[in-house]
Enzyme design. Structure first.
Site, PDB file in Angstrom:
ATOM      1  N   LYS A   1       0.844  -1.208   0.000  1.00 28.83           N
ATOM      2  CA  LYS A   1       0.000   0.000   0.000  1.00 28.83           C
ATOM      3  C   LYS A   1       0.876   1.253   0.000  1.00 28.83           C
ATOM      4  CE  LYS A   1       0.759   1.032   4.636  1.00 28.83           C
ATOM      5  NZ  LYS A   1       1.517   2.125   5.169  1.00 28.83           N
TER       6      LYS A   1
ATOM      7  N   ASP B   1      -3.269  -1.694  10.069  1.00 31.54           N
ATOM      8  CA  ASP B   1      -3.371  -1.630   8.607  1.00 31.54           C
ATOM      9  C   ASP B   1      -4.010  -2.874   7.992  1.00 31.54           C
ATOM     10  OD1 ASP B   1      -2.222   0.847   8.463  1.00 31.54           O
ATOM     11  OD2 ASP B   1      -0.220   0.118   7.919  1.00 31.54           O
TER      12      ASP B   1
HETATM   13  P1  ATP Z   1       3.704  -0.415   8.117  1.00 31.18           P
HETATM   14  O1  ATP Z   1       3.750   0.503   6.961  1.00 31.18           O
HETATM   15  O2  ATP Z   1       2.431  -1.210   8.194  1.00 31.18           O
HETATM   16  O3  ATP Z   1       4.078   0.205   9.424  1.00 31.18           O
HETATM   17  P2  ATP Z   1       6.175  -1.568   7.234  1.00 31.18           P
HETATM   18  O4  ATP Z   1       5.888  -1.791   5.780  1.00 31.18           O
HETATM   19  O5  ATP Z   1       6.984  -0.387   7.593  1.00 31.18           O
HETATM   20  O6  ATP Z   1       4.790  -1.561   7.978  1.00 31.18           O
HETATM   21  P3  ATP Z   1       6.765  -4.349   7.490  1.00 31.18           P
HETATM   22  O7  ATP Z   1       7.664  -4.628   6.348  1.00 31.18           O
HETATM   23  O8  ATP Z   1       5.340  -4.758   7.372  1.00 31.18           O
HETATM   24  O9  ATP Z   1       6.879  -2.798   7.858  1.00 31.18           O
HETATM   25  O10 ATP Z   1       7.332  -5.069   8.810  1.00 31.18           O
HETATM   26  C1  ATP Z   1       8.090  -4.483   9.744  1.00 31.18           C
HETATM   27  C2  ATP Z   1       8.492  -5.466  10.846  1.00 31.18           C
HETATM   28  O11 ATP Z   1       7.569  -6.556  11.000  1.00 31.18           O
HETATM   29  C3  ATP Z   1       9.844  -6.063  10.575  1.00 31.18           C
HETATM   30  O12 ATP Z   1      10.577  -5.909  11.762  1.00 31.18           O
HETATM   31  C4  ATP Z   1       9.585  -7.518  10.312  1.00 31.18           C
HETATM   32  O13 ATP Z   1      10.609  -8.328  10.826  1.00 31.18           O
HETATM   33  C5  ATP Z   1       8.276  -7.803  11.029  1.00 31.18           C
HETATM   34  N1  ATP Z   1       7.441  -8.814  10.313  1.00 31.18           N
HETATM   35  C6  ATP Z   1       6.735  -9.793  10.862  1.00 31.18           C
HETATM   36  N2  ATP Z   1       6.076 -10.509   9.951  1.00 31.18           N
HETATM   37  C7  ATP Z   1       6.352  -9.957   8.764  1.00 31.18           C
HETATM   38  C8  ATP Z   1       5.964 -10.257   7.426  1.00 31.18           C
HETATM   39  N3  ATP Z   1       5.146 -11.290   7.128  1.00 31.18           N
HETATM   40  N4  ATP Z   1       6.428  -9.472   6.443  1.00 31.18           N
HETATM   41  C9  ATP Z   1       7.233  -8.415   6.739  1.00 31.18           C
HETATM   42  N5  ATP Z   1       7.651  -8.111   7.968  1.00 31.18           N
HETATM   43  C10 ATP Z   1       7.221  -8.863   8.991  1.00 31.18           C
END
Ligand code: ATP
Length: 296
Positions: free
Chosen positions: A10, A141
């Protein structure tokens, strides 16, 4: 038998932090849309329990993985459901394409894909609203990824209302500067004094949604979390400035960062911008993507 599915990322086209609650969570107002960047999730329905594998070194494969948590939650909820089903276990393999800690919601998207896939496998014991409620327990989210099209998110991000996809330009260049940003750290350090600006009041952004179908939302694109992320991770600001200079247009951060994006109404201009960045960054650790917003 295995089944592979796309789990889309997203973008937050705008994100306002509107308050802080007594429980520590923040209230948001955000315009969210999916983009054509996806992890590939392969589901194998055999054996007992939940197993998750992932090809990315920063993503855990244990019970803290959001896909794992979603599967456990689904299985325990469905055991209490009056409709009988035969699902005992599932193995989930995640091929990561979405930058981890990139503000593109990769983990939440994976959790939503698990909920909807297991629900389909069990012949839909839960309604979409029930799945979205389950999703809220996993992350603010997650409901968005179960919702469908672009949405205006309020509350902690879990209260959603429909927005016409005609409101925004479709083409986008996304840059992952290669910096994993901790969402929790950004929110913990968020300073409201840094983000107050008369130009971007809540009123402005909520008003645009009722103004008409062909409104260009680019003047309203804005992210209150940028100031905090830039302070904690100055490399993200450096990348933002560099991209804005090369593209000669505004560049914004998605979610808590560090992914950055520029919007284009014209596909050819998006392609040219992408080529320019690619030529500039050949051999560097940044990742670039030319893609489109998803309207469903
Ligand atoms: P958001 O924008 O929703 O805050 P993000 O995109 O910044 O999230 P993600 O990549 O979703 O961050 O994930 C961040 C953290 O979640 C990482 O520390 C990762 O290790 C942990 N995590 C747990 N499960 C998952 C998964 N299936 N995919 C990605 N990260 C994961």
């Amino acid at each position: 038998m295995s089944r592979s599915l796309a789990s889309y990322a997203k973008l937050n086209l705008f994100l306002h932090v509107t308050g802080k609650r007594p429980d520590g969570y923040h209230d948001l107002l955000s315009l969210m849309t999916k983009i054509r960047l996806a992890d590939i999730m392969t589901f194998t329905f055999q054996g007992n329990g939940v197993n998750v594998t992932c090809d990315h070194p920063l993503v855990p494969e244990d019970e803290t993985n959001l896909a794992h948590r979603a599967a456990v939650l689904f299985l325990s909820s469905s055991r209490q459901h009056p409709k009988k089903h035969s699902l005992q276990g599932v193995t989930i393999d995640i091929q990561k394409q979405i930058p981890v800690g990139g503000g593109l919601g990769g983990g939440s998207s994976n959790a939503a894909t698990v909920l909807s896939t297991l629900n389909a496998r069990c012949r839909y014991p839960f309604s979409r609203n029930q799945l979205m409620e389950m999703g809220t327990c996993l992350g603010a989210d997650v409901p968005f990824f179960l919702y469908g099209g672009p949405a205006l998110a309020t509350g902690a991000g879990e209260t959603l209302s429909r927005v016409s996809p005609e409101l925004f330009p479709r083409h986008v260049v996304v840059c992952d500067p290669g910096i994993a940003v901790s969402t929790a750290r950004v929110f913990q350090n968020h300073d409201f004094c840094l983000t107050f600006s008369k130009e971007y009041t809540i009123q402005t952004s909520s008003n645009i949604l009722s103004k008409g179908q062909d409104l260009d939302i680019r003047p309203y694109v804005h992210n209150d979390l940028e100031a905090t992320t830039f302070r904690l991770y100055p490399e993200v600001r450096v990348a933002r400035d560099e991209i804005a200079q090369l593209l000669q247009r505004p560049v914004f951060m998605s979610g808590s960062g560090g992914s950055l994006f520029a919007l284009f109404t014209d596909e050819k201009k998006a392609a040219l911008g992408y080529e320019r960045l690619l030529a500039h960054w050949a051999g560097k650790k940044k990742r670039l993507l030319r893609t489109a917003l998803l309207t469903r």
